[in-house]
Design a protein around this motif. Sequence first.
Motif, PDB file in Angstrom:
ATOM      1  N   TYR A  24      69.146 -12.622  26.892  1.00 24.12           N
ATOM      2  CA  TYR A  24      70.212 -13.334  27.465  1.00 24.12           C
ATOM      3  C   TYR A  24      70.161 -14.735  27.793  1.00 24.12           C
ATOM      4  O   TYR A  24      70.668 -15.816  27.580  1.00 24.12           O
ATOM      5  CB  TYR A  24      70.754 -12.386  28.350  1.00 24.12           C
ATOM      6  N   TYR A  46      69.507 -11.858  18.222  1.00 21.67           N
ATOM      7  CA  TYR A  46      68.694 -10.582  18.669  1.00 21.67           C
ATOM      8  C   TYR A  46      67.988 -10.356  17.655  1.00 21.67           C
ATOM      9  O   TYR A  46      66.772  -9.990  17.626  1.00 21.67           O
ATOM     10  CB  TYR A  46      69.766  -9.480  19.079  1.00 21.67           C
ATOM     11  N   TRP A  62      58.068  -5.929  29.205  1.00 20.86           N
ATOM     12  CA  TRP A  62      59.098  -5.559  30.192  1.00 20.86           C
ATOM     13  C   TRP A  62      58.564  -6.053  31.356  1.00 20.86           C
ATOM     14  O   TRP A  62      57.412  -5.897  31.934  1.00 20.86           O
ATOM     15  CB  TRP A  62      59.280  -3.899  30.178  1.00 20.86           C
TER      16      TRP A  62
ATOM     17  N   MET B  21      64.676  -0.481  22.172  1.00 17.12           N
ATOM     18  CA  MET B  21      65.883  -1.460  21.809  1.00 17.12           C
ATOM     19  C   MET B  21      67.062  -1.193  22.646  1.00 17.12           C
ATOM     20  O   MET B  21      67.780  -2.017  23.119  1.00 17.12           O
ATOM     21  CB  MET B  21      66.049  -1.373  20.396  1.00 17.12           C
ATOM     22  N   GLU B  24      66.751  -2.144  26.124  1.00 17.72           N
ATOM     23  CA  GLU B  24      66.886  -3.627  26.263  1.00 17.72           C
ATOM     24  C   GLU B  24      68.217  -4.171  26.284  1.00 17.72           C
ATOM     25  O   GLU B  24      68.834  -5.025  27.051  1.00 17.72           O
ATOM     26  CB  GLU B  24      66.107  -4.348  25.171  1.00 17.72           C
ATOM     27  N   LEU B  25      69.022  -3.795  25.082  1.00 15.86           N
ATOM     28  CA  LEU B  25      70.395  -4.080  24.880  1.00 15.86           C
ATOM     29  C   LEU B  25      71.462  -3.854  26.059  1.00 15.86           C
ATOM     30  O   LEU B  25      72.252  -4.489  26.645  1.00 15.86           O
ATOM     31  CB  LEU B  25      71.010  -3.458  23.627  1.00 15.86           C
ATOM     32  N   SER B  27      70.155  -3.355  29.250  1.00 20.27           N
ATOM     33  CA  SER B  27      69.792  -4.412  30.375  1.00 20.27           C
ATOM     34  C   SER B  27      70.487  -5.718  30.206  1.00 20.27           C
ATOM     35  O   SER B  27      71.141  -6.317  31.320  1.00 20.27           O
ATOM     36  CB  SER B  27      68.403  -4.430  30.360  1.00 20.27           C
ATOM     37  N   LEU B  28      70.528  -5.966  29.075  1.00 21.53           N
ATOM     38  CA  LEU B  28      71.026  -7.527  28.605  1.00 21.53           C
ATOM     39  C   LEU B  28      72.478  -7.378  28.932  1.00 21.53           C
ATOM     40  O   LEU B  28      73.304  -8.398  29.484  1.00 21.53           O
ATOM     41  CB  LEU B  28      71.088  -8.015  27.155  1.00 21.53           C
ATOM     42  N   GLU B  30      74.322  -5.446  30.956  1.00 20.33           N
ATOM     43  CA  GLU B  30      74.636  -5.602  32.266  1.00 20.33           C
ATOM     44  C   GLU B  30      74.607  -6.869  32.906  1.00 20.33           C
ATOM     45  O   GLU B  30      75.389  -7.252  33.703  1.00 20.33           O
ATOM     46  CB  GLU B  30      73.572  -4.637  33.156  1.00 20.33           C
ATOM     47  N   MET B  31      73.884  -7.849  32.236  1.00 20.28           N
ATOM     48  CA  MET B  31      73.878  -9.405  32.955  1.00 20.28           C
ATOM     49  C   MET B  31      74.937 -10.169  32.429  1.00 20.28           C
ATOM     50  O   MET B  31      75.452 -10.866  33.118  1.00 20.28           O
ATOM     51  CB  MET B  31      72.396  -9.935  32.512  1.00 20.28           C
ATOM     52  N   ALA B  32      75.270 -10.045  31.022  1.00 14.60           N
ATOM     53  CA  ALA B  32      76.233 -10.809  30.669  1.00 14.60           C
ATOM     54  C   ALA B  32      77.743 -10.303  31.006  1.00 14.60           C
ATOM     55  O   ALA B  32      77.974  -9.307  31.458  1.00 14.60           O
ATOM     56  CB  ALA B  32      76.348 -10.693  28.854  1.00 14.60           C
ATOM     57  N   ALA B  33      78.624 -11.198  30.658  1.00 17.51           N
ATOM     58  CA  ALA B  33      80.005 -10.959  30.891  1.00 17.51           C
ATOM     59  C   ALA B  33      80.627  -9.889  29.872  1.00 17.51           C
ATOM     60  O   ALA B  33      79.927  -9.854  28.744  1.00 17.51           O
ATOM     61  CB  ALA B  33      80.846 -12.229  30.769  1.00 17.51           C
ATOM     62  N   GLU B  36      80.869 -10.747  26.086  1.00 18.64           N
ATOM     63  CA  GLU B  36      80.198 -12.184  25.794  1.00 18.64           C
ATOM     64  C   GLU B  36      79.268 -11.806  24.692  1.00 18.64           C
ATOM     65  O   GLU B  36      78.951 -12.883  23.719  1.00 18.64           O
ATOM     66  CB  GLU B  36      79.553 -12.561  26.977  1.00 18.64           C
ATOM     67  N   LEU B  37      78.714 -10.761  24.523  1.00 19.05           N
ATOM     68  CA  LEU B  37      77.540 -10.588  23.641  1.00 19.05           C
ATOM     69  C   LEU B  37      77.724 -10.069  22.254  1.00 19.05           C
ATOM     70  O   LEU B  37      77.171  -9.794  21.365  1.00 19.05           O
ATOM     71  CB  LEU B  37      76.626  -9.533  24.267  1.00 19.05           C
ATOM     72  N   LEU B  40      77.328  -5.178  19.980  1.00 17.04           N
ATOM     73  CA  LEU B  40      75.977  -4.871  20.131  1.00 17.04           C
ATOM     74  C   LEU B  40      75.433  -3.915  18.989  1.00 17.04           C
ATOM     75  O   LEU B  40      74.222  -4.013  18.692  1.00 17.04           O
ATOM     76  CB  LEU B  40      75.725  -4.397  21.584  1.00 17.04           C
ATOM     77  N   ALA B  43      74.355  -5.781  15.970  1.00 15.81           N
ATOM     78  CA  ALA B  43      73.322  -6.500  16.183  1.00 15.81           C
ATOM     79  C   ALA B  43      72.169  -5.479  16.297  1.00 15.81           C
ATOM     80  O   ALA B  43      71.063  -5.863  15.567  1.00 15.81           O
ATOM     81  CB  ALA B  43      73.234  -7.311  17.720  1.00 15.81           C
ATOM     82  N   ASP B  46      71.417  -4.705  12.693  1.00 17.97           N
ATOM     83  CA  ASP B  46      70.564  -5.722  12.008  1.00 17.97           C
ATOM     84  C   ASP B  46      69.325  -6.020  12.333  1.00 17.97           C
ATOM     85  O   ASP B  46      68.083  -6.174  11.617  1.00 17.97           O
ATOM     86  CB  ASP B  46      71.471  -7.002  12.237  1.00 17.97           C
ATOM     87  N   ALA B  47      69.183  -5.620  13.722  1.00 15.63           N
ATOM     88  CA  ALA B  47      67.570  -5.563  14.189  1.00 15.63           C
ATOM     89  C   ALA B  47      66.623  -4.707  13.381  1.00 15.63           C
ATOM     90  O   ALA B  47      65.533  -4.931  13.076  1.00 15.63           O
ATOM     91  CB  ALA B  47      67.527  -5.487  15.625  1.00 15.63           C
TER      92      ALA B  47
END
Lengths: 111, 898
Positions: A24, A46, A62, B21, B24-25, B27-28, B30-33, B36-37, B40, B43, B46-47
């Motif tokens: 992020y 990503y 991590w 993965m 991680e997604l 956790s991300l 939780e951070m973003a609005a 916003e992402l 997911l 994504a 694609d990953a």
Amino acid sequence: MEALYGVLDMLILRTLVFGPRHGYGLAAAIRDCSDEALTIEFGSLYPALKRLELKGWIVARWETSEHNRRVKVYRLTPAGRRRLHDESTDWTAFVRAVARIMNPGAKKATS
Amino acid sequence: MFWRRLPYLLPWRRRAAERDMQEELRSLAEMAAPGELGNLSLAAEDAREEWGWTRLEQLAQDVRYAARGLRKSPAFAAAAVLSLAIGIGATTALFTLLNTLLWKLLPVRDPHTLLMLGQRSPTTLTAGFTYQQYELFSSHAPTLDLAAYAPVRLNVSIAGSVEPTLEGQLVTGEFFPLLGVQAAMGRLLGPEDDRVPLGHPVVVLSHAYWRRRFDADPGVVGRQLALSGTPFTIVGVAPRDFFGVDVGSAPDLFAPVMMQPAVMPTTVNLLDRPNVFSTWVRIVGRVQPGASLAEAAARLDALAGNPETDWRPRDKFTGRPADVHLEMRSAATGLSDLRRRFSQPLWLLLAVSGVVLLVACANVANLLLARAAARQPEFALRLALGASRGRLMRQVIVESLLLSALGGAAGVALAFWATRALVVYASSGHQAIVLDLSPDLRVLALAAAVSALAGLTFGSVPALRAARVRLAQTWRRDAGTASSAGRGPGRVLVAAQVALSLVLLIAAGVFTRSLQNLSPADPAVDSGRILIVSVEPRGSGNRSGPGVAEHFDRLYRNLLDAVERIPGVESVSLARTAPLSGWTLGYPVSPAGGTAARMVSSTIVYPKFFSTMDIPVLKGRDFTEDDLRPAATPAVIVNEAFVREFLAGREPLGTAHGVRQARGAPPARKGDPPRFEPGNPLNIVGVVKDSRFPTLRERTSPLVFQTFLQANTGFAQMVLHVRTTARSAEVVPAVRAAVQAVDPIVPMAAVHTLSDEVDAALVRERLVAALSGVFAAVAVTLVCVGVYGLMAFSVTRRRGEIGIRMALGATRSDVRWMIARQTMATVIAGLAVGVPAAWISGRLLSSQLAGLLFHLTPTDPAIMGAAALLLAVVGTCAGLLPAHRAARVDPATTLRSE
């Protein structure tokens, strides 16, 4: 669109030169640095991270962030640093070439 | 970086990465609005692509799906896998044999540098040399390491009792060191075993013999056995996979060549008799490290130019050296008589099995087409739900490849069994052929390639059709109109099957007919009532001493008396050679009035030979006791061919016909060809019918029969011919005992029936006829299945149409005839292509096939006609059941469901 793939990779590598970041944070840094001119979709960013990781240019680990969260942090490897150097050289040449074509008069004026 | 992706092939690694993965997604996020992402899961998708194994996962999915589909229709799967297994199995089996004969390397050190010496004359290449030639080459080739070996039949006795005769090899001291073979136990033979004639009574056992006869006894080294009465000490056991340099043979014992006079008591001492020209050893060699092959070859070639070292055999009459030169060939794959005899028929059969495979592929393609047609609604539904046509095609192809993989695996198993059966068949009646038939990488690669190719071949047609599924048409419930479009490729495939099977059927017919032409017609031969065994007492290699011939004559007459007394023996006689081994004696004849002598074939027989061999005496009489005396007037018996060529209608019996035996005369000048002058008049006492022996293939040539003591020859070995009254099995041991009793310590030849000998002589023809027959039967069966499947499918699809026709007044026989007509049209279309194809391929191959065909061309019209008729009848019959079912369609039921 294909050309942008490489550009995105380069932007990620360049941003990580300033220090390790999580996914992020990277998106935010690119947006901020470009004065919000470049908004990278997280959906593109990503998979690019995974690609760079597989190529060995970045590594992920991590860690616990300053807000005491567990986050996955990416940092540049020596191979990534070399790659960034090559890419930016190529990029500069590319930009010059495009500039000469787009603006032939300007080049004459400077010389 | 490819290698970084490799771990993701492992399912648990992939699952771990997936968990990582997702964490991680989360956790991300939780951070973003919120929002916003973006998306997911997209994504993440694609990953996952970046790991790069998505396609593989899809493939695994397809394979699982195909396997499930096959399990749901076991009859279809079994039919398809079985047809493929037969096709692939046949091809693989023949390829295995070819591979073993042609390309498999000998299990020796550095096989590629191993050389074999040969004598090249303008017409032939032979591997045999005399021991003196070997010694000459060894001493005059400083940069070449040479070794010699000779196959030999051995009389073995262990602890005083005589064992069955064995095949063995006499080898020089350099043989094992040169090949670089290591003993499995004890030691092998070396230069120290190759110094003094008769001085090295040591022997090495083959691994197989050690296990067979000594139960793999670890204490076997040091034990004694006797070869032709001479005690030998066992010093070691050869490695398991070592069978010498001759591919196909399996020597059980190896003894030093210096022991030749002891182990070959029948022949003269070949080590120190340079005047006996017996080419009994074969020579292998290697160029020494650093030396050049060309230089070594040139040095050997130069030996012939020097009178001191000229090794070439000389003509008996002129004394001129023969026109031969030395040739060095690679011996990496060993020396094999089998290669010469069997590679052509095996190539031919490989081609035939390829055609069978094509027929099988056509069959499977047809089955898949019918299946694809039945699955059209499913495909249409999946297309409507968004599956891509490429994905559908891929699925059909995967199903085909799965079928071909199963068929291939079953085929390899079938081939494993079939190659062994074929080898047993090929060695029937004679000494066993031992080949290393384990499938190597080359065979497995071929089987895999053939399976994959077959899968793609028969899978492509239904795959293309799957891609052309039209949504609207499929969902319209129409029973009749769409069917004609769906039948096209199926009919073409069945017609192709018919055409290919016709070619196979004609081939089978031609080879079988040729074999019949070749086989002798005597029922006593067929039932195995004539026994043949060679009699070679000690010293019979040379009868030219005072009283020697008389000694052997006495021996032989005692043998005849002894065998005659055995119950079950109808008549018995001796001849110089076995029925199929050719006549070895030449007999110069001066025709009446002429001076030019001609050499005709001759053989020595004892009385009752003609009745034993069922050769009618047409005129005069058989030999009598009186003719056996050396002092009696020389008497001969001739065959019809002789009468035809030399007597021109004159009375053959007596001497009045004017034909004389020719006598060798000294040439006018030295170096001239041999000259003959008329000698004694030929006293003909009998004329016998021409016989198909010794050469089943050629016309019988003029032949003169003589008696033992009146013939002019240096050899005294004879062959016992016994005619038995009933089954010979009980008589064989008694005959064997009688022959061995003549000389208990010589290696005795096996007792064969004449039918064994004929089988062995015709083994190539029998193999080709039997296999092409089996292949043709398989192909015709597949055609029947194909025709039946096509017509049954067609009837099902046209049920509605047939119902309407019947409602409008068509009778049952009309319907039956309509379906039968359709069947016949397909079969006849196939024949119309097959007949010219068979004719053209027959013409193209006629020169290659000439060696395998006897009194027959590959385009024999009667056989082609019979084959076409047979296929037409069988093919039409296969369509009868569906036609019958069509005729039983009940119009009322069908129309109601419309």
